[in-house]
Design a protein around this motif. Sequence first.
Motif, PDB file in Angstrom:
ATOM      1  N   GLU A  97     -38.039  22.082   2.626  1.00 14.05           N
ATOM      2  CA  GLU A  97     -37.375  22.714   3.768  1.00 14.05           C
ATOM      3  C   GLU A  97     -36.321  21.780   4.353  1.00 14.05           C
ATOM      4  O   GLU A  97     -35.248  22.232   4.774  1.00 14.05           O
ATOM      5  CB  GLU A  97     -38.410  23.127   4.817  1.00 14.05           C
ATOM      6  N   HIS A  98     -36.615  20.482   4.376  1.00 13.98           N
ATOM      7  CA  HIS A  98     -35.630  19.514   4.855  1.00 13.98           C
ATOM      8  C   HIS A  98     -34.401  19.516   3.941  1.00 13.98           C
ATOM      9  O   HIS A  98     -33.261  19.582   4.407  1.00 13.98           O
ATOM     10  CB  HIS A  98     -36.258  18.119   4.908  1.00 13.98           C
ATOM     11  N   VAL A  99     -34.634  19.461   2.633  1.00  8.38           N
ATOM     12  CA  VAL A  99     -33.515  19.449   1.684  1.00  8.38           C
ATOM     13  C   VAL A  99     -32.699  20.738   1.818  1.00  8.38           C
ATOM     14  O   VAL A  99     -31.457  20.709   1.796  1.00  8.38           O
ATOM     15  CB  VAL A  99     -34.039  19.283   0.245  1.00  8.38           C
ATOM     16  N   SER A 100     -33.375  21.866   1.979  1.00  4.87           N
ATOM     17  CA  SER A 100     -32.675  23.142   2.136  1.00  4.87           C
ATOM     18  C   SER A 100     -31.750  23.117   3.337  1.00  4.87           C
ATOM     19  O   SER A 100     -30.586  23.547   3.265  1.00  4.87           O
ATOM     20  CB  SER A 100     -33.692  24.282   2.282  1.00  4.87           C
ATOM     21  N   MET A 101     -32.261  22.614   4.474  1.00  6.45           N
ATOM     22  CA  MET A 101     -31.450  22.581   5.686  1.00  6.45           C
ATOM     23  C   MET A 101     -30.315  21.568   5.588  1.00  6.45           C
ATOM     24  O   MET A 101     -29.218  21.801   6.101  1.00  6.45           O
ATOM     25  CB  MET A 101     -32.338  22.272   6.890  1.00  6.45           C
ATOM     26  N   GLU A 102     -30.539  20.445   4.920  1.00 10.94           N
ATOM     27  CA  GLU A 102     -29.461  19.459   4.722  1.00 10.94           C
ATOM     28  C   GLU A 102     -28.308  20.106   3.958  1.00 10.94           C
ATOM     29  O   GLU A 102     -27.141  19.968   4.339  1.00 10.94           O
ATOM     30  CB  GLU A 102     -29.978  18.241   3.957  1.00 10.94           C
ATOM     31  N   VAL A 111     -32.216  21.393 -11.040  1.00 12.70           N
ATOM     32  CA  VAL A 111     -32.287  19.939 -10.902  1.00 12.70           C
ATOM     33  C   VAL A 111     -31.117  19.256 -11.611  1.00 12.70           C
ATOM     34  O   VAL A 111     -30.495  18.342 -11.042  1.00 12.70           O
ATOM     35  CB  VAL A 111     -33.639  19.408 -11.426  1.00 12.70           C
ATOM     36  N   PRO A 112     -30.749  19.654 -12.833  1.00 15.42           N
ATOM     37  CA  PRO A 112     -29.617  18.975 -13.500  1.00 15.42           C
ATOM     38  C   PRO A 112     -28.268  19.177 -12.804  1.00 15.42           C
ATOM     39  O   PRO A 112     -27.308  18.452 -13.105  1.00 15.42           O
ATOM     40  CB  PRO A 112     -29.604  19.615 -14.904  1.00 15.42           C
ATOM     41  N   HIS A 113     -28.177  20.142 -11.896  1.00 11.53           N
ATOM     42  CA  HIS A 113     -26.915  20.335 -11.167  1.00 11.53           C
ATOM     43  C   HIS A 113     -26.666  19.230 -10.149  1.00 11.53           C
ATOM     44  O   HIS A 113     -25.546  19.081  -9.653  1.00 11.53           O
ATOM     45  CB  HIS A 113     -26.923  21.691 -10.442  1.00 11.53           C
ATOM     46  N   PHE A 114     -27.695  18.471  -9.834  1.00 10.83           N
ATOM     47  CA  PHE A 114     -27.548  17.357  -8.884  1.00 10.83           C
ATOM     48  C   PHE A 114     -27.341  16.067  -9.660  1.00 10.83           C
ATOM     49  O   PHE A 114     -28.139  15.699 -10.524  1.00 10.83           O
ATOM     50  CB  PHE A 114     -28.790  17.243  -7.998  1.00 10.83           C
ATOM     51  N   ASP A 115     -26.259  15.362  -9.357  1.00 17.35           N
ATOM     52  CA  ASP A 115     -25.947  14.074  -9.994  1.00 17.35           C
ATOM     53  C   ASP A 115     -25.998  12.995  -8.924  1.00 17.35           C
ATOM     54  O   ASP A 115     -25.090  12.874  -8.101  1.00 17.35           O
ATOM     55  CB  ASP A 115     -24.557  14.135 -10.639  1.00 17.35           C
ATOM     56  N   ARG A 119     -23.057  11.478  -6.818  1.00  8.77           N
ATOM     57  CA  ARG A 119     -23.218  12.030  -5.473  1.00  8.77           C
ATOM     58  C   ARG A 119     -22.553  13.405  -5.351  1.00  8.77           C
ATOM     59  O   ARG A 119     -21.838  13.703  -4.394  1.00  8.77           O
ATOM     60  CB  ARG A 119     -22.661  11.075  -4.410  1.00  8.77           C
ATOM     61  N   VAL A 120     -22.831  14.254  -6.343  1.00 10.36           N
ATOM     62  CA  VAL A 120     -22.241  15.592  -6.343  1.00 10.36           C
ATOM     63  C   VAL A 120     -23.312  16.637  -6.657  1.00 10.36           C
ATOM     64  O   VAL A 120     -24.348  16.336  -7.263  1.00 10.36           O
ATOM     65  CB  VAL A 120     -21.082  15.731  -7.362  1.00 10.36           C
ATOM     66  N   GLY A 140     -22.961  10.837   3.202  1.00 15.28           N
ATOM     67  CA  GLY A 140     -23.996  10.213   4.017  1.00 15.28           C
ATOM     68  C   GLY A 140     -25.281   9.982   3.249  1.00 15.28           C
ATOM     69  O   GLY A 140     -25.273   9.530   2.096  1.00 15.28           O
ATOM     70  N   ASP A 141     -26.406  10.318   3.880  1.00 12.86           N
ATOM     71  CA  ASP A 141     -27.718  10.084   3.288  1.00 12.86           C
ATOM     72  C   ASP A 141     -28.212  11.252   2.449  1.00 12.86           C
ATOM     73  O   ASP A 141     -29.331  11.204   1.918  1.00 12.86           O
ATOM     74  CB  ASP A 141     -28.749   9.814   4.393  1.00 12.86           C
ATOM     75  N   VAL A 142     -27.422  12.309   2.326  1.00 12.76           N
ATOM     76  CA  VAL A 142     -27.907  13.512   1.642  1.00 12.76           C
ATOM     77  C   VAL A 142     -28.317  13.233   0.194  1.00 12.76           C
ATOM     78  O   VAL A 142     -29.386  13.686  -0.244  1.00 12.76           O
ATOM     79  CB  VAL A 142     -26.861  14.640   1.714  1.00 12.76           C
ATOM     80  N   PRO A 143     -27.530  12.488  -0.606  1.00 15.45           N
ATOM     81  CA  PRO A 143     -27.977  12.225  -1.984  1.00 15.45           C
ATOM     82  C   PRO A 143     -29.314  11.494  -2.040  1.00 15.45           C
ATOM     83  O   PRO A 143     -30.159  11.818  -2.884  1.00 15.45           O
ATOM     84  CB  PRO A 143     -26.842  11.362  -2.559  1.00 15.45           C
ATOM     85  N   GLU A 144     -29.520  10.526  -1.143  1.00 11.94           N
ATOM     86  CA  GLU A 144     -30.788   9.800  -1.133  1.00 11.94           C
ATOM     87  C   GLU A 144     -31.949  10.717  -0.749  1.00 11.94           C
ATOM     88  O   GLU A 144     -33.056  10.602  -1.298  1.00 11.94           O
ATOM     89  CB  GLU A 144     -30.711   8.619  -0.156  1.00 11.94           C
TER      90      GLU A 144
END
Length: 393
Positions: free
Chosen positions: A188-193, A210-214, A218-219, A244-248
């Motif tokens: 839910e946190h990731v969804s809202m970010e 999952v593979p769409h996230f690099d 950081r894309v 920001g911190d979204v990728p982490e």
Amino acid sequence: MTDPVDDEEFLKQRLSEDPSEEFLEAIASTIVDEMSESFPELSLKSRPMDAVLSDFREKKLEEVNSTGQYKRKLNYLQTYLTEEARVESTEDLTSEDVERYEKWRKYESLSREDPLSDATLRDDLYLFREFIRYLVEHRMAPARFEKSVEIPEVDYAEGEGVDEKRLDPEIANAALEYLRKYEYADVEHVSMELLCQSGPRRGGLVGRDVPHFDYEERVLKFETTQATPLKNDESSEREITLYGDVPEIIQDYLENQRPPETDDAGREPLLTKGNGRMSASTLQKIAYKWTRPCMVGLDCPHDRDPQECEAAQTNNAAFKCPSSRAPHHIRTGYITDQKNRGVSAEGIEQRCDVSPRVQDLHYDLPNDTEERERYEDEFREAEDDPDSGFNHD
């Protein structure tokens, strides 16, 4: 146990103070419940909802000429009651089910991302109210349910209105701050970010794998497939940078909290709660849940007591909060905020897949102050021009 005399005095006091309609309805419901025990003929009937819908459909189609149009409307009504609200019999229908139909029909019922038009919504709610009235007349629902169906105003002379709701930046910031502190890196946190910091369409976001996230780049990549198409197919494909911190946060979710789930096609959905790909309706409920001001540490702007407010009691009732917002409203708030910060229409087109023309019509909704501030620098520069013929200095 309270003293009956005290109860009687309390009722007398409330009735002498111009009681609210809700209070009077509560008294009426109590009286009917009490009388039903002595007079069974007054009690509500219980029938399978499928059978009731079938009877209502047959009755309605006999009354109208445009049966094709009404069949579609009745199909939406049946889908909501039997599949979304999961109402098996008339006694299972709740006031919350009745109230939520409007938002479901406008924001969740269509395969496309844009909300249902106000004019169509108005027509569908007339039909929904007619169905509720049918239940009431046949003693399968309490009379108060009919008043729960509110028909929106549409100014036909001026054309259909634009949905002017958007998520306030203050609530967005408070929600993300709260989630980072108390619900860190869960789904839910990731969804809202991702909703608040990139403004995606609902369907586009739940279709990410999952593979769409690099993480290194950081894309997040938006690619269309037959199973999870983007709104404009290949023309909607793009990469967006995560700041920001979204990728982490996403990486921590993938490493520590995401269950090893695949969808029906064997793909690994980025957003999952452990039973395949997150549905669009689940994402909708997450948005309503975390955009209630009282849920994220803010005062209620509607002067309600969270201990008594119905919208604050359960997450399923979050949509009843006047401040709660759907993913579409978060997208609108994000785009408006980016325009307020000086981001170009072309930049927003690349990131959010929405043309400058549609931005102006549906997504860029500044208030009067924000609109004035956008142009202050331009007029200040003009005012400082010594060759201006209208310079008053």
